[in-house]
Scaffold this motif. Structure first.
Motif, mmCIF file in Angstrom:
data_model
loop_
_atom_site.group_PDB
_atom_site.id
_atom_site.type_symbol
_atom_site.label_atom_id
_atom_site.label_comp_id
_atom_site.label_asym_id
_atom_site.label_seq_id
_atom_site.Cartn_x
_atom_site.Cartn_y
_atom_site.Cartn_z
ATOM 1 N N VAL A 223 0.810 -1.277 0.018
ATOM 2 C CA VAL A 223 0.058 -0.129 0.007
ATOM 3 C C VAL A 223 1.001 1.074 0.029
ATOM 4 C CG1 VAL A 223 -1.547 1.368 1.207
ATOM 5 C CG2 VAL A 223 -1.955 -1.165 1.146
ATOM 6 N N SER A 224 2.044 1.017 0.635
ATOM 7 C CA SER A 224 2.830 2.397 1.001
ATOM 8 C C SER A 224 3.827 2.600 0.179
ATOM 9 C CB SER A 224 3.007 2.634 2.434
ATOM 10 O OG SER A 224 3.976 1.193 2.645
ATOM 11 N N VAL A 225 4.282 1.748 -0.657
ATOM 12 C CA VAL A 225 5.450 1.858 -1.173
ATOM 13 C C VAL A 225 5.411 2.795 -2.381
ATOM 14 C CG1 VAL A 225 5.315 -0.185 -2.983
ATOM 15 C CG2 VAL A 225 7.566 0.215 -2.157
ATOM 16 N N LYS A 226 6.706 3.452 -2.215
ATOM 17 C CA LYS A 226 7.024 4.614 -3.297
ATOM 18 C C LYS A 226 8.138 4.585 -3.978
ATOM 19 C CE LYS A 226 7.516 8.003 0.341
ATOM 20 N NZ LYS A 226 7.254 9.265 0.846
ATOM 21 N N LEU A 287 13.418 -2.228 -6.625
ATOM 22 C CA LEU A 287 14.480 -1.683 -7.394
ATOM 23 C C LEU A 287 14.082 0.123 -7.211
ATOM 24 C CD1 LEU A 287 15.459 -3.806 -10.187
ATOM 25 C CD2 LEU A 287 17.102 -2.902 -8.521
ATOM 26 N N ALA A 288 12.834 0.217 -7.753
ATOM 27 C CA ALA A 288 12.452 1.696 -7.698
ATOM 28 C C ALA A 288 12.139 2.227 -6.345
ATOM 29 C CB ALA A 288 11.058 1.729 -8.200
ATOM 30 N N ALA A 289 11.783 1.316 -5.162
ATOM 31 C CA ALA A 289 11.699 1.843 -3.862
ATOM 32 C C ALA A 289 13.053 2.226 -3.400
ATOM 33 C CB ALA A 289 11.245 0.691 -2.911
ATOM 34 N N ARG A 385 -2.333 10.218 -9.720
ATOM 35 C CA ARG A 385 -1.141 9.362 -9.285
ATOM 36 C C ARG A 385 -0.419 10.181 -8.071
ATOM 37 N NH1 ARG A 385 1.262 5.737 -12.360
ATOM 38 N NH2 ARG A 385 3.344 6.243 -11.515
ATOM 39 N N ASN A 386 -1.296 10.847 -7.296
ATOM 40 C CA ASN A 386 -0.768 11.517 -6.092
ATOM 41 C C ASN A 386 -0.767 10.747 -4.923
ATOM 42 O OD1 ASN A 386 -0.181 14.019 -7.307
ATOM 43 N ND2 ASN A 386 -2.101 14.830 -6.886
ATOM 44 N N LYS A 387 -1.813 9.849 -4.938
ATOM 45 C CA LYS A 387 -1.542 8.667 -3.706
ATOM 46 C C LYS A 387 -0.551 7.870 -3.942
ATOM 47 C CE LYS A 387 -6.645 8.273 -2.655
ATOM 48 N NZ LYS A 387 -7.709 7.565 -2.249
ATOM 49 N N ARG A 388 0.438 7.835 -3.103
ATOM 50 C CA ARG A 388 1.345 6.680 -3.118
ATOM 51 C C ARG A 388 1.263 5.864 -1.873
ATOM 52 N NH1 ARG A 388 3.459 7.213 -7.597
ATOM 53 N NH2 ARG A 388 5.376 6.454 -6.876
ATOM 54 N N LYS A 389 1.954 4.579 -1.812
ATOM 55 C CA LYS A 389 2.030 3.477 -0.933
ATOM 56 C C LYS A 389 2.710 4.069 0.204
ATOM 57 C CE LYS A 389 2.284 0.648 -4.787
ATOM 58 N NZ LYS A 389 2.990 -0.438 -5.663
#
Length: 391
Positions: A223-226, A287-289, A385-389
């Motif tokens: 849910v929260s990963v960004k 990798l993105a996180a 796309r503002n909601k981020r995990k």
């Protein structure tokens, strides 16, 4: 996070006489599937898991799922707070024959937390998870089972999503991060995470476990990963490594693992090596996180080119994994290699809640769009796309 779990998880499942989301049952449709469930295959081994991933993925792209889909998931919970992989008759109380597990429970916590409903169910599930935490601070797939990186990481995500601080989830003075650090290999062995020690206590690098543990060690979940800040993918042995050090090293291992072909490879006993789509999607998220979208660019591009057939064969959990990968890596889930992942996912279950309407029946979003069109040069104003995990 994986629709196809590692061989190590599968072996553990066989040992205890049950299964995990790794082994989807018969692909043939079942005539008695609940209307709120995503997917048409037998949900015996992955019902709660695939439902949870579907709801989380929809949350990440700001699509409100049908109430029936959320209620079906909540209805799978046992009275003690735990979730099984699936129970066909939720009206019957759970007994000893109902095999509950930490992965289904932690995934359900994340999905129900994202929905903003069923707070009581979330609280009961978190209480149960804490009650079965191992002495080393981690979790195994089954309550009381040997801890592993995947289970510990998905529980970290559940704690984060529910508003708990994973670092404060202690047993015997040990936190989940202590458990993950024990499974982290030195740079001489690649810097990866092991799934769990073997019978002799030896750690072996495992890409599936590493993808999960990088996100977990960063204190994040589905849910929260960004996407993180851009960083070099270097492995460095610290004298007193922190969870973030271990995450960086694990990311360096994954970067090398995907460098040659753009994807991770499945090497199940008795079968030829082949691309591992699910674990590659998880690796993109990891990798993105750790290193930002640029770190995940190559495996994400490979998925865009090659994952459509795999996702179509594997259904909602696969579409959800790809949505999470696309969203974390900066791609558009609605145009992922020419495929609208969100449309494909929602087509596997109950229709999502439609756009809000005013009392006259006119879509509020149509009115907003008309207003924007009237203002010349207004340009891009809103982003979905503002909601981020939070994993």
């Amino acid at each position: 996070m994986n629709v196809r779990r590692s061989a190590a998880v599968l072996a553990a499942a066989v040992a205890i006489g049950t299964a995990t989301p790794a082994v989807a049952a018969s692909p043939s449709p079942s005539p008695s599937l609940p209307s709120g469930l995503y997917g048409s295959s037998d949900p015996t081994y992955d019902g709660v898991w695939r439902q949870s991933l579907a709801l989380i993925a929809l949350h990440r792209v700001d699509v409100e799922p049908a109430e029936a889909a959320v209620d079906w998931l909540a209805g799978q919970q046992c009275a003690n707070g735990a979730f099984p992989a699936f129970r066909a008759d939720p009206t019957k109380a759970c007994d000893a024959k109902v095999m509950v597990d930490t992965n289904s429970t932690a995934a359900a916590v994340q999905a129900l937390s994202a929905s903003g409903a069923h707070d009581t169910a979330v609280g009961k599930a978190v209480t149960w998870l804490k009650s079965v935490q191992n002495k080393d601070g981690g979790w195994g797939y089954t309550p009381g089972g040997a801890g592993d990186a995947n289970s510990t990481s998905v529980v970290i995500g559940a704690l984060k999503a529910s508003g708990d601080d994973p670092a404060k989830a202690l047993t015997g003075g040990k936190s989940p991060y202590d458990a993950l650090l024990k499974l982290s290999l030195p740079c001489a062995d690649g810097g990866a995470f092991a799934y769990q020690p073997d019978k002799k206590g030896k750690l072996t690098a495992n890409a599936d476990a590493t993808a999960a543990a990088v996100v977990g060690a960063l204190g994040q979940g589905m849910v929260s990963v960004k996407a993180g800040d851009e960083k070099n993918a270097d492995c460095t042995d610290a004298a007193r490594p922190t969870p973030k050090d271990a995450a960086a090293n694990g990311s360096a291992y994954l970067a090398k693992a995907v460098a040659k072909d753009g994807h991770l490879t499945s090497a199940l006993p008795g079968s030829e090596n082949q691309p591992d789509y699910g674990n590659t999607a998880d690796a993109v998220v990891a990798l993105a996180a750790q290193g930002g979208p640029v770190a995940a660019r190559e495996p994400l591009a490979w998925l865009e080119r090659n994952s459509a057939k795999w996702a179509g064969q594997n259904g909602p959990a696969a579409y959800a994994q790809l949505i999470l990968a696309a969203e974390a890596g900066g791609a558009d889930p609605s145009d992922f290699g020419g495929t609208d992942l969100v449309k494909q996912l929602t087509a596997t279950g109950p229709a999502p809640v439609a756009a809000s309407q005013d009392d006259s029946g006119t879509s509020v979003w149509w009115m907003v769009g008309a207003g924007l069109a009237a203002g010349a040069g207004v340009g891009f104003l809103l982003s979905s796309r503002n909601k981020r995990k939070q994993p």
